[in-house]
Design a protein around this motif. Structure first.
Motif, mmCIF file in Angstrom:
data_model
loop_
_atom_site.group_PDB
_atom_site.id
_atom_site.type_symbol
_atom_site.label_atom_id
_atom_site.label_comp_id
_atom_site.label_asym_id
_atom_site.label_seq_id
_atom_site.Cartn_x
_atom_site.Cartn_y
_atom_site.Cartn_z
ATOM 1 N N ALA A 1 -2.280 -4.556 10.442
ATOM 2 C CA ALA A 1 -3.570 -3.864 10.456
ATOM 3 C C ALA A 1 -4.599 -4.653 11.251
ATOM 4 O O ALA A 1 -5.273 -4.123 12.146
ATOM 5 N N GLU B 1 -2.998 5.269 9.088
ATOM 6 C CA GLU B 1 -3.280 4.736 7.769
ATOM 7 C C GLU B 1 -3.925 3.353 7.849
ATOM 8 O O GLU B 1 -4.904 3.072 7.170
ATOM 9 N N TYR B 2 -3.360 2.521 8.740
ATOM 10 C CA TYR B 2 -3.940 1.193 8.924
ATOM 11 C C TYR B 2 -5.374 1.301 9.439
ATOM 12 O O TYR B 2 -6.258 0.579 9.008
ATOM 13 N N LEU C 1 -7.553 3.749 9.143
ATOM 14 C CA LEU C 1 -8.494 4.202 8.116
ATOM 15 C C LEU C 1 -8.818 3.077 7.153
ATOM 16 O O LEU C 1 -9.935 2.961 6.666
ATOM 17 N N ASN C 2 -7.807 2.247 6.867
ATOM 18 C CA ASN C 2 -8.059 1.162 5.930
ATOM 19 C C ASN C 2 -8.979 0.110 6.503
ATOM 20 O O ASN C 2 -9.838 -0.409 5.819
ATOM 21 N N ILE C 3 -8.788 -0.207 7.761
ATOM 22 C CA ILE C 3 -9.492 -1.371 8.288
ATOM 23 C C ILE C 3 -10.865 -1.035 8.832
ATOM 24 O O ILE C 3 -11.759 -1.874 8.856
ATOM 25 N N LYS D 1 -11.529 -2.365 1.821
ATOM 26 C CA LYS D 1 -10.306 -2.146 1.058
ATOM 27 C C LYS D 1 -9.309 -3.179 1.533
ATOM 28 O O LYS D 1 -8.430 -2.892 2.320
ATOM 29 N N SER E 1 -6.778 -4.753 0.302
ATOM 30 C CA SER E 1 -5.358 -4.791 -0.007
ATOM 31 C C SER E 1 -4.659 -3.600 0.623
ATOM 32 O O SER E 1 -5.285 -2.625 0.984
ATOM 33 N N SER E 2 -3.362 -3.716 0.750
ATOM 34 C CA SER E 2 -2.603 -2.672 1.437
ATOM 35 C C SER E 2 -2.438 -1.468 0.539
ATOM 36 O O SER E 2 -2.165 -1.590 -0.603
ATOM 37 N N ILE F 1 -14.962 6.849 4.886
ATOM 38 C CA ILE F 1 -13.856 6.097 4.288
ATOM 39 C C ILE F 1 -14.276 5.521 2.935
ATOM 40 O O ILE F 1 -13.559 5.630 1.941
ATOM 41 N N SER G 1 -12.702 6.731 -0.741
ATOM 42 C CA SER G 1 -11.981 5.899 -1.704
ATOM 43 C C SER G 1 -12.719 5.864 -3.036
ATOM 44 O O SER G 1 -12.098 5.770 -4.085
#
Lengths: 524, 360, 319
Positions: free
Chosen positions: A443, A510-511, A513-515, A521, A523-524, C188, C192
């Motif tokens: 990520a 997915e990565y 959106l997380n980063i 967020k 954690s994975s 985002i 969440s």
């Protein structure tokens, strides 16, 4: 829906009285009324409060102006939707009742709003630029059928029967004439060339704003309203969010669509690809060829060093960000040393701090580093290394914080086990823990690569006049320094730059959106 | 390898993990650290492993002071509760990792790993990854990895608590057997007293960061030196009631409310010497339901355990837990009489909670 | 014996610290070189009269002029305009896009099919992962004059007049262009937060008879108060300091400072030869104000959002 189902059985038992048609009608109108009032207040707020407030600070308040108009534009539609939402309860139980209710409310609201427009000279009754004469297209030109007495045309000396051929020297037909007229402002002079009895003449007419209050213009509007209402009544409820989402994304979608279309065509007008003769079509690969041929709109270049620079910045950045952040993240997560708490809080403060504000002093830092032997050649001013290091530093707070989060999620026993098995701290980090935070590395690596690949302001600022440019800097040069700009070739360079981004977008959503929420967020 | 811990204290900032622990473990001995969670047993274990550094005190492996010796230089093997197998390595690579770090030649590594895997019965799993193994298999791999470097000391941190009951029973036997065969000094942390009692040569009972007792299982059970040990060792736990012990005509009697019990002189005498009330302890197996007996009570609840019933009998405000044969079919609410075997009774000082019978 | 032990222990502690500092060193050096030293330099530059004419990278040779730059700044008639431009830009973009639209998108995407919602959210990431140059290239064609502009093509299709938007409505498009980038962050975070609301709670509210709108108003919004506050504060700072898209789209124009914002001014004055003469000292005075706001807000985030409470003690002491 769920609610209706839940209470369906109880309704039968309690033999609830169905609301009468009048009650429904009143409820629908009440809802519509509320939404109208709310939007009117909003429009008033934008135009009378927000606008003047910023005008005080001498901001040209076009945005508030647009917001006001937007509020007034959607106002009737929100009212129709509110009224129709009451009718929707009967859609599948009593279709005629639903339609009747919705249509009667819509007609009433439309009449009400039109009356308002009529009185306030707004909307369809807004004053339009006019010369106060009626025209028709003939083979010879635009024939004046009638001239309003005392109107602008009469004042200018136009007579029925004259045939207009041109405005100034531009020949016009009726459509072009109306378009030209429609864009004119009050009192704008239009020099008309016309034929009177076969003789060419010229008069200047001054545009006036006139509201021709013909009720006939309301009929197409009414038709639209009724169709709209019917759609609302029959629209399946679960479609609504999808329609809204697509609508919100629409500008973006057509924008990216344009890049792709433009890249493969000779030229484009709007979204329509055209060939050399302005006919639809003209698909070609010449824009792509010109990238590799190294000549766009007269600007000569070699794409390969530019591509190499882009790659070098991105790859260098990815590796250094991963290595440095994971090392610091590991120490902060797993090691005890004086100042650890301080470093952690400091990382967080830096994470919130806008590094871009330091562009000016970093210029001086890079210059000084450039004067230092060896270091200067690697990471000084005007070097790929220097540019990459600045960007690494900017991404570091996020990277360290993220990596720490990933290390925190690995059980302590893993580390202890490795140490007892005989590993040093570095080997435990390198051989045991790093392989276990692969998703995190991936990520952060993607994030760093995209950051480096897209880099514009830092390379543009710190590599002035060296010919050292990456793709975005080069692209901007193309736009700024070629005239006229060949937008289709520029689009090809743009799409070329976008290719890796699209690949990541497709395979690593997915990565991403997380980063891109700033590592909140972790954690994975 | 003989291990001597002297006055070990481990603090985490203000929080005390272990306080003033002194413990000498003989060569080849199997010692269990037993206590409720948070009692400091795992902290002690990790300090022995070198993961934590002692705040105060000395740890000796043989004659060597190891306080500041790095874990990798202590030659220990450790099995974790979570097994801590490296998920990105195969079973073979997991077991070989300690040897790789020691720079053992490849062929020797290969030989040792295969030998250990053979002993552990996982020879056919060497190419798998930990994620593909069952809990029991992972356990064996972890044990194999701890054994492969022929450690001087083996440390176990609740290794069986993630296994199901059946497997736990099997592994218990295997570990004990292995330890006896290899003769490696072992320390085994657990909160399960059955595990501790069945496996260990000696048990160190800990509570609140302090050592409560360090003795053989039999001693701990029969002659508990503190009320904590008496209550913690044994399942179901010992019954405690406050009584007054008095002597008349050479006969000792324990009394509270309506309850009166005759105590053998050997145990009654030290209790009677203590002024005021004392805590009397009776194990469930020393109480029986009889048709008639010294004390009458009412059954409050019956919990069938399968082989026997756990019965809670209320006598006045006191509650006695005891075990009864399932065939007696007692019901809640039934009025019964209790019979006490006072030959195993324990007495404790209510203030210091020390035994009045067995002085330290 | 014990003395020897103590010395040994100190030496070992030191050795283990050195190991930790070894791990920290690369990050530490980068932070010092590219954060700490620059902050000091920008403060110093703002009290010198460094410009193209007397440019030097040697701090000792720069001419100290005290607070003169700040004096000029506060009396600069354009600075006032730029200041209100900045406030306007941040407030309008933040409220319409970074918060409201972000919230709407996250509410909509969490109320539809999971996979579809995910795809819609992913689309909003596109502006953020597109290089600003390409992104602005797209928008430039979007708002170009007829017959090339995409919006104007729609106008023609609907029989509306066409506009040269970059001169008639520059602010609208500065806000929209930046707004479309800004949606994803809030989206985002809100998503969440909404997804972490227990499903039972959401179902319970429907069973209790609330409509979907009431559920948003009375259940969802109160539960995502903190994320909302976080997005507002965090995005305020990003909007205050980001200028690249504005630079590429309008470069502060058309005309004199029509869409110029504070951070862009700092850049223009010091780093771009917009005026023929780069005024490093004066530009730094603009930058210093942003740096100060940045530091203060960054410290506030950490305190208000209790990030420091997430700090756990390490549980391995061996080197």
């Amino acid at each position: 829906m769920a609610r209706a189902e839940l209470f369906a059985s109880s309704k039968v038992k309690t033999d609830e009285i169905q609301p009468t048609l009048q009650e429904d009608f009143v409820e629908a109108l009440k809802l519509a009324g509320i939404s109208i009032v709310v939007l009117l207040v909003a429009a008033f707020f934008f135009s009378a409060v927000v606008g003047p407030f910023f005008a005080l600070g001498s901001v040209e308040e076009t945005v508030t102006d647009v917001l006001t108009r937007l509020a007034l534009l959607i106002l009737p539609y929100v009212a129709y939707i509110s009224a129709a939402s009451v009718a929707r309860r009967y859609t599948f139980r009593a279709t005629s009742r639903a339609l009747g209710l919705a249509f009667s409310c819509a007609i009433l609201i439309y009449a009400l709003i039109s009356a308002g427009h009529y009185l306030l000279d707004y909307g369809v009754f807004a004053p339009r630029p006019s010369l106060q004469m009626t025209l028709s297209q003939t083979d010879a030109g635009i024939r004046i059928d009638e001239v309003a007495p005392g109107g602008a045309a009469e004042t200018a000396g136009m007579l029925p029967g004259d045939v207009i051929t041109a405005i100034r020297r531009d020949p016009v037909d009726l459509a072009a004439f109306n378009k030209r007229l429609g864009q004119s402002e009050l009192d704008a002079p239009l020099r008309l060339r016309f034929l009177r009895d076969g003789e060419e003449m010229q008069e200047t007419a001054r545009v006036v704003l006139v509201s021709d209050k013909e009720l006939g213009v309301l009929l197409p509007g009414l038709a639209i309203v009724l169709v709209f209402t019917a759609i609302i009544v029959f629209l399946p409820g679960h479609w609504a969010p999808y329609i809204a989402l697509v609508g919100l994304l629409f500008p973006l979608l057509i924008g990216y669509f344009w890049v792709i279309v433009a890249t493969f065509s000779y030229r484009t007008k709007g979204l329509v690809p055209l060939d050399g003769n302005d006919n639809f079509g003209g698909f070609t690969l010449k824009n792509w060829e010109s990238i590799f041929a190294g000549n766009i709109a007269g600007l000569e270049f070699n794409i390969w060093p530019i591509l190499m620079t882009s790659m070098a910045i991105a790859v260098l950045m990815t590796f250094v960000v991963l290595l440095v952040s994971s090392m610091a993240g590991y120490a902060l997560s797993r090691m005890d040393f004086p100042g650890r708490r301080f470093f952690l809080s400091f990382t967080l403060i830096l994470h919130g701090f806008p590094a871009i504000t330091l562009l000016i002093p970093i210029f001086i830092v890079l210059l000084r580093m450039g004067e230092t032997p060896i270091i200067g050649d690697l990471i000084g001013f005007n070097t790929v290394g220097g540019i990459a290091m600045v960007m690494v530093a900017f991404q570091l707070p996020l990277g360290v914080w993220l990596m720490k989060g990933f290390f925190d999620n690995i059980p302590w026993d893993m580390e202890r086990s490795a140490l007892i098995d005989g590993a040093s701290r570095f080997r435990a980090y390198w051989e045991i823990l790093l392989p276990q935070i692969r998703p995190g590395l991936l990520a952060l690596g993607i994030f760093a690569f995209i950051g480096g690949w897209n880099a514009y302001i830092i390379p543009a600022t710190y590599s002035i006049g060296t010919g050292l440019s990456n793709l975005p800097v080069f692209l901007n040069e193309l736009i700024d320094e070629t005239a006229p700009v060949d937008w289709n070739q520029v689009a090809a360079v743009g799409l070329f730059q976008l290719i890796p981004i699209f690949i990541f977008f497709i395979f690593a959503q997915e990565y991403l959106l997380n980063i891109y929420a700033g590592g909140t967020k972790g954690s994975s | 390898m003989e291990i001597r811990i002297d006055n070990l204290t481990k603090k985490f900032g203000e929080v005390v993990g272990v306080e003033d622990l002194t413990l000498h473990i003989d060569d080849g001995e199997f010692v269990a650290f037993l206590g409720p969670s948070g009692c400091g047993k795992t902290t002690t274990l990790l300090t022995l492993a070198g993961i934590y550094k002692p705040t105060e005190g000395l740890i000796r492996f043989g004659e060597r002071i190891v306080n500041q010796v790095q874990p990798k230089d202590r030659n220990i093997g450790m099995v974790f509760q979570s097994y801590a197998l490296y998920p990105h390595m195969t079973v073979f690579q997991n077991i070989a990792y300690p040897l790789k770090l020691k720079k053992t030649p490849k062929n020797l590594q290969n030989e040792s790993v295969r030998q250990v895997a053979g002993v552990m019965g996982i020879g056919d799993l060497l190419d798998r990854r930990p994620g593909q193994l069952s809990g029991g298999q992972q356990q064996r791999v972890a044990l194999g990895r701890a054994l492969v470097k022929e450690p001087d000391v083996l440390l176990f941190d609740e290794p069986l608590s993630n296994l199901d009951a059946r497997l736990r029973l099997t592994m218990r036997g295997e570990i004990k057997h292995l330890q006896k065969n290899l003769g490696i000094t072992s320390i085994y942390v657990t909160h399960d007293q059955v595990e501790a009692m069945t496996m260990a040569d000696r048990i160190a009972v800990m509570s609140g960061g302090r050592l409560q007792a360090f003795d053989t299982p039999e001693e701990l059970y029969d002659r508990p030196k503190t009320q904590f040990v008496a209550g913690f060792v044994g399942n179901p736990p010992m019954n405690f009631i406050d009584v007054n012990v008095s002597q008349s005509d050479g006969a000792y009697t324990a009394k509270t409310g309506s309850i009166r019990m005759t105590v053998p002189a050997a145990r009654g005498a030290p209790a009677a010497e203590h002024a005021g009330a004392v805590v009397m302890g009776l194990r469930p197996e020393d109480i029986a339901i009889a048709s008639e007996g010294e004390v009458a009570g009412e059954i409050f609840v019956v919990e069938p355990l399968g082989r026997e019933d756990l019965i809670d009998v209320r006598v006045g405000e006191h509650s006695f837990i005891l075990l009864a044969n399932t065939e007696s079919r007692h019901r809640a609410g039934e009025r019964v009489a209790l019979q006490f075997d006072m030959s195993q009774v324990q007495f404790f000082d209510p203030q210091s909670e020390r035994s009045l019978l067995w002085r330290q | 014996m014990l003395k020897h032990q103590a010395a040994n222990s100190r030496r070992n502690a030191l050795r283990s610290y050195l190991g930790a500092y070894g791990f920290m060193a690369p990050a530490g050096i980068l932070v010092i070189v590219f954060f700490l030293i620059p902050v000091a330099i920008v403060l110093y530059l703002s009290v010198t009269n460094l410009a193209s004419s007397n440019f030097t990278s040697d701090l000792a040779k720069m001419e100290f002029i005290g607070l003169k730059n700040y004096d000029t700044l506060f009396n600069d008639q354009f600075a006032r305009k730029i200041f209100s431009n900045t406030i306007f830009y941040v407030l309008v973009t933040l409220s319409i896009f970074n918060v409201s639209l972000a919230l709407i998108v996250s509410l909509l995407t969490t109320h539809i099919d999971r996979n579809a919602g995910f795809i819609f959210r992913a689309m909003w990431i596109l502006p953020r992962i597109t290089s600003p140059v390409v992104y602005i290239l797209i928008w430039k064609r979007m708002i170009a004059e007829a017959p090339f502009g995409i919006i104007n093509q729609f106008n023609e299709l609907l029989g509306q007049p066409t506009y040269n938007y970059i001169s008639t409505n520059p602010w609208v498009f500065v806000v929209v262009v930046n707004g479309f980038i800004g949606v994803s962050f809030g989206m985002i975070i809100f998503t969440s937060a909404i997804e972490s609301i227990p499903k039972d709670l959401l179902n319970a509210s429907l069973v209790d008879g609330s409509s979907r709108l009431q559920r948003i108003r009375f259940v969802i919004l109160p539960l995502i108060r903190w994320p909302l506050l976080f997005v507002v504060t965090y995005q305020t700072l990003s909007l205050l300091t980001s200028f690249v898209e504005i630079q590429l789209l309008t470069d502060g124009g058309p005309g004199l400072y029509r869409t110029e914002v504070w951070s862009l001014t700092a850049y223009h004055r010091a780093l771009s030869n917009y005026f023929g003469n780069a005024q490093w000292g004066y530009g730094s005075a603009f930058a210093v104000l942003l740096v100060l706001i940045g530091v203060v807000l960054a410290v506030i985030y950490m305190r208000v959002f209790r990030f420091d409470e997430l700090i756990a003690e390490p549980r391995v002491e061996a080197l």
